[in-house]
Design an enzyme around this catalytic site. Sequence first.
Site, PDB file in Angstrom:
ATOM      1  N   LYS A   1     -10.653  -3.153  12.143  1.00 13.51           N
ATOM      2  CA  LYS A   1      -9.229  -3.083  12.500  1.00 13.51           C
ATOM      3  C   LYS A   1      -8.945  -3.891  13.773  1.00 13.51           C
ATOM      4  O   LYS A   1      -7.903  -4.537  13.879  1.00 13.51           O
ATOM      5  CB  LYS A   1      -8.807  -1.626  12.685  1.00 13.51           C
ATOM      6  CG  LYS A   1      -8.780  -0.855  11.353  1.00 13.51           C
ATOM      7  CD  LYS A   1      -8.254   0.558  11.519  1.00 13.51           C
ATOM      8  CE  LYS A   1      -8.161   1.236  10.157  1.00 13.51           C
ATOM      9  NZ  LYS A   1      -7.716   2.645  10.252  1.00 13.51           N
TER      10      LYS A   1
ATOM     11  N   LYS B   1       0.555   7.772  -9.814  1.00 12.58           N
ATOM     12  CA  LYS B   1       1.174   6.788  -8.910  1.00 12.58           C
ATOM     13  C   LYS B   1       2.486   6.255  -9.484  1.00 12.58           C
ATOM     14  O   LYS B   1       3.400   5.913  -8.737  1.00 12.58           O
ATOM     15  CB  LYS B   1       0.191   5.663  -8.604  1.00 12.58           C
ATOM     16  CG  LYS B   1      -0.987   6.166  -7.758  1.00 12.58           C
ATOM     17  CD  LYS B   1      -1.644   5.066  -6.980  1.00 12.58           C
ATOM     18  CE  LYS B   1      -2.573   5.633  -5.932  1.00 12.58           C
ATOM     19  NZ  LYS B   1      -3.085   4.625  -5.012  1.00 12.58           N
TER      20      LYS B   1
ATOM     21  N   TYR C   1      -2.227   7.194   0.489  1.00 14.33           N
ATOM     22  CA  TYR C   1      -2.068   8.505   1.131  1.00 14.33           C
ATOM     23  C   TYR C   1      -0.985   8.468   2.219  1.00 14.33           C
ATOM     24  O   TYR C   1      -0.016   9.217   2.166  1.00 14.33           O
ATOM     25  CB  TYR C   1      -3.400   8.995   1.718  1.00 14.33           C
ATOM     26  CG  TYR C   1      -3.232  10.323   2.417  1.00 14.33           C
ATOM     27  CD1 TYR C   1      -3.195  11.509   1.681  1.00 14.33           C
ATOM     28  CD2 TYR C   1      -3.047  10.407   3.789  1.00 14.33           C
ATOM     29  CE1 TYR C   1      -2.984  12.736   2.302  1.00 14.33           C
ATOM     30  CE2 TYR C   1      -2.838  11.626   4.420  1.00 14.33           C
ATOM     31  CZ  TYR C   1      -2.804  12.788   3.673  1.00 14.33           C
ATOM     32  OH  TYR C   1      -2.585  13.983   4.309  1.00 14.33           O
ATOM     33  N   ILE C   2      -1.127   7.592   3.211  1.00 12.38           N
ATOM     34  CA  ILE C   2      -0.110   7.553   4.272  1.00 12.38           C
ATOM     35  C   ILE C   2       1.063   6.661   3.848  1.00 12.38           C
ATOM     36  O   ILE C   2       2.207   6.907   4.238  1.00 12.38           O
ATOM     37  CB  ILE C   2      -0.705   7.115   5.649  1.00 12.38           C
ATOM     38  CG1 ILE C   2       0.267   7.424   6.802  1.00 12.38           C
ATOM     39  CG2 ILE C   2      -1.109   5.641   5.685  1.00 12.38           C
ATOM     40  CD1 ILE C   2       0.528   8.874   7.061  1.00 12.38           C
ATOM     41  N   GLY C   3       0.772   5.667   2.992  1.00 11.09           N
ATOM     42  CA  GLY C   3       1.811   4.729   2.552  1.00 11.09           C
ATOM     43  C   GLY C   3       2.994   5.416   1.888  1.00 11.09           C
ATOM     44  O   GLY C   3       4.145   5.014   2.081  1.00 11.09           O
TER      45      GLY C   3
ATOM     46  N   GLY D   1       0.832  -1.216   0.000  1.00 10.31           N
ATOM     47  CA  GLY D   1       0.000   0.000   0.000  1.00 10.31           C
ATOM     48  C   GLY D   1       0.857   1.254   0.000  1.00 10.31           C
ATOM     49  O   GLY D   1       0.398   2.332   0.390  1.00 10.31           O
ATOM     50  N   GLY D   2       2.101   1.136  -0.465  1.00  4.71           N
ATOM     51  CA  GLY D   2       3.050   2.251  -0.436  1.00  4.71           C
ATOM     52  C   GLY D   2       2.686   3.418  -1.337  1.00  4.71           C
ATOM     53  O   GLY D   2       3.254   4.500  -1.198  1.00  4.71           O
ATOM     54  N   THR D   3       1.758   3.224  -2.248  1.00  6.79           N
ATOM     55  CA  THR D   3       1.362   4.348  -3.108  1.00  6.79           C
ATOM     56  C   THR D   3       0.128   5.062  -2.549  1.00  6.79           C
ATOM     57  O   THR D   3      -0.389   5.984  -3.172  1.00  6.79           O
ATOM     58  CB  THR D   3       1.050   3.894  -4.552  1.00  6.79           C
ATOM     59  OG1 THR D   3      -0.080   3.018  -4.494  1.00  6.79           O
ATOM     60  CG2 THR D   3       2.230   3.180  -5.188  1.00  6.79           C
TER      61      THR D   3
HETATM   62  N1  LIG Z   1      -5.854   9.011  11.036  1.00  7.77           N
HETATM   63  C1  LIG Z   1      -6.368   9.569   9.979  1.00  7.77           C
HETATM   64  O1  LIG Z   1      -6.659  10.776   9.975  1.00  7.77           O
HETATM   65  C2  LIG Z   1      -6.608   8.720   8.749  1.00  7.77           C
HETATM   66  C3  LIG Z   1      -7.106   9.300   7.575  1.00  7.77           C
HETATM   67  C4  LIG Z   1      -7.248   8.478   6.445  1.00  7.77           C
HETATM   68  C5  LIG Z   1      -6.917   7.124   6.495  1.00  7.77           C
HETATM   69  N2  LIG Z   1      -6.456   6.587   7.658  1.00  7.77           N
HETATM   70  C6  LIG Z   1      -6.088   5.151   7.735  1.00  7.77           C
HETATM   71  O2  LIG Z   1      -4.818   4.979   7.097  1.00  7.77           O
HETATM   72  C7  LIG Z   1      -4.745   3.676   6.503  1.00  7.77           C
HETATM   73  C8  LIG Z   1      -4.322   3.822   5.032  1.00  7.77           C
HETATM   74  O3  LIG Z   1      -5.331   4.557   4.363  1.00  7.77           O
HETATM   75  P1  LIG Z   1      -4.995   5.483   3.107  1.00  7.77           P
HETATM   76  O4  LIG Z   1      -6.158   6.407   2.932  1.00  7.77           O
HETATM   77  O5  LIG Z   1      -3.613   6.034   3.246  1.00  7.77           O
HETATM   78  O6  LIG Z   1      -4.994   4.384   1.933  1.00  7.77           O
HETATM   79  P2  LIG Z   1      -5.229   4.627   0.365  1.00  7.77           P
HETATM   80  O7  LIG Z   1      -4.754   5.984  -0.038  1.00  7.77           O
HETATM   81  O8  LIG Z   1      -6.630   4.254   0.047  1.00  7.77           O
HETATM   82  O9  LIG Z   1      -4.186   3.586  -0.268  1.00  7.77           O
HETATM   83  C9  LIG Z   1      -4.398   2.274  -0.266  1.00  7.77           C
HETATM   84  C10 LIG Z   1      -3.282   1.517  -0.987  1.00  7.77           C
HETATM   85  O10 LIG Z   1      -3.639   0.158  -0.809  1.00  7.77           O
HETATM   86  C11 LIG Z   1      -3.142  -0.572  -1.885  1.00  7.77           C
HETATM   87  N3  LIG Z   1      -4.079  -1.640  -2.288  1.00  7.77           N
HETATM   88  C12 LIG Z   1      -5.421  -1.552  -2.439  1.00  7.77           C
HETATM   89  N4  LIG Z   1      -5.912  -2.727  -2.887  1.00  7.77           N
HETATM   90  C13 LIG Z   1      -4.833  -3.563  -3.005  1.00  7.77           C
HETATM   91  C14 LIG Z   1      -4.663  -4.902  -3.421  1.00  7.77           C
HETATM   92  N5  LIG Z   1      -5.704  -5.653  -3.831  1.00  7.77           N
HETATM   93  N6  LIG Z   1      -3.410  -5.428  -3.415  1.00  7.77           N
HETATM   94  C15 LIG Z   1      -2.344  -4.684  -3.017  1.00  7.77           C
HETATM   95  N7  LIG Z   1      -2.446  -3.412  -2.614  1.00  7.77           N
HETATM   96  C16 LIG Z   1      -3.663  -2.869  -2.620  1.00  7.77           C
HETATM   97  C17 LIG Z   1      -2.954   0.384  -3.041  1.00  7.77           C
HETATM   98  O11 LIG Z   1      -1.631   0.232  -3.471  1.00  7.77           O
HETATM   99  P3  LIG Z   1      -1.233  -0.053  -5.025  1.00  7.77           P
HETATM  100  O12 LIG Z   1      -2.198   0.712  -5.882  1.00  7.77           O
HETATM  101  O13 LIG Z   1       0.167   0.466  -5.086  1.00  7.77           O
HETATM  102  O14 LIG Z   1      -1.327  -1.521  -5.241  1.00  7.77           O
HETATM  103  C18 LIG Z   1      -3.223   1.766  -2.466  1.00  7.77           C
HETATM  104  O15 LIG Z   1      -2.214   2.703  -2.781  1.00  7.77           O
HETATM  105  C19 LIG Z   1      -6.131   3.036   6.686  1.00  7.77           C
HETATM  106  O16 LIG Z   1      -6.088   2.121   7.755  1.00  7.77           O
HETATM  107  C20 LIG Z   1      -7.034   4.218   7.004  1.00  7.77           C
HETATM  108  O17 LIG Z   1      -8.119   3.868   7.806  1.00  7.77           O
HETATM  109  C21 LIG Z   1      -6.280   7.357   8.763  1.00  7.77           C
END
Ligand SMILES: NC(=O)c1ccc[n+]([C@@H]2O[C@H](COP(=O)([O-])OP(=O)(O)OC[C@H]3O[C@@H](n4cnc5c(N)ncnc54)[C@H](OP(=O)(O)O)[C@@H]3O)[C@@H](O)[C@H]2O)c1
Length: 308
Positions: free
Chosen positions: A133, A45, A15-17, A11-13
């Site tokens: 979670k 990406k 938002y937080i990744g 998930g490195g691409t």
């Molecule tokens: N604390 C806060 O304020 C806050 C705010 C938002 C989110 N969060 C949390 O932060 C965490 C990450 O969320 P995010 O919003 O950063 O995520 P995101 O931007 O939705 O990114 C998710 C990543 O997951 C990967 N992914 C999705 N389906 C996949 C699959 N089938 N196989 C492999 N990789 C897959 C994708 O990578 P690829 O496209 O490179 O494969 C994508 O870049 C979550 O637990 C969320 O609840 C917290």
Amino acid sequence: MAPKSKILIIGGTGYIGKFVAEASAKQGHPTFIFTRESTTKHPEKSKLLDNFKSLGAKLVIGDLHNHESLVKAIKEVDVVISTVGGESVADQVKIIEAIKEAGNVKRFLPSEFGTDVDHVISVEPATSIFKGKADIRRAVEAAGIPHTFVSCNGFAGYFLPNIGQMDSYTAPREKVTILGDGTPKAVFVKEEEIALATIKSVDDPRTLNKILIFRPPGNTLSFKEIVSVWESKIGKTLEKTYVSDEQILKNIQESPFGLSIMLSISHSVFVKGSATNFEIEPSFGVEASELYPEIKFTSIDQYLSQFA
Ligand SMILES: NC(=O)c1ccc[n+]([C@@H]2O[C@H](COP(=O)([O-])OP(=O)(O)OC[C@H]3O[C@@H](n4cnc5c(N)ncnc54)[C@H](OP(=O)(O)O)[C@@H]3O)[C@@H](O)[C@H]2O)c1
């Protein structure tokens, strides 16, 4: 000094990744980014992936739903960090299965990066999201996988640019809406600093099988205090509207799903005080700014200066 662990980021691409991947490579960890084939062709990406490669990271093509690809990638590393998005949280059982099969992982950090889901007080739909979670926590523990659960609380970039005003992208200059009475303390931390502490935790025995909880003092303020800091920056007193607990619950019920998720998560933080309403006991948790005093956490006050 012991060599730095090899880290796989799934998930490195995201938002937080992207912050976590960059921090891993910059901290000198051999870094592997697990990404889907389709993402390598995505216009924005693919630029992120090029940046990771320029920092020395290696790309590993695979998919959460392709067990062989996961096992193969995991066998190459010591640590697995998942930063998959909310919709993929439950699918992390597949990472757990792959880690069990690979048998070599010294630390797993599942995708959390929010409120501590074992202490949160919430209503639906947030309750189901937090439970997803928590279920992954229980599955990791049941599998006996060494782990760290990262509870960074709020991302600064999600709340501070508009001071939590859901109808605006910019910070308010006339009127501000405050959820609840504005007194419970919330926590907002800059993404780069969340990522840095996360990476530091992977080789740290003090975070083994613990929750890494973020509560740097300068990042721990109530809604009212954040508004007051903002007011002092713009030299103006804003007109304040307080939304009662009862009204927020009604709004959650009546809003479309996406908005009701955001509102119910905000309710858990700003009305129920879920980021700070419990003591961090050494038996389950460690606080990030106490553990890593060398990280100079950007305070909410400092962060807001850029918008004034
Ligand atoms: N604390 C806060 O304020 C806050 C705010 C938002 C989110 N969060 C949390 O932060 C965490 C990450 O969320 P995010 O919003 O950063 O995520 P995101 O931007 O939705 O990114 C998710 C990543 O997951 C990967 N992914 C999705 N389906 C996949 C699959 N089938 N196989 C492999 N990789 C897959 C994708 O990578 P690829 O496209 O490179 O494969 C994508 O870049 C979550 O637990 C969320 O609840 C917290």
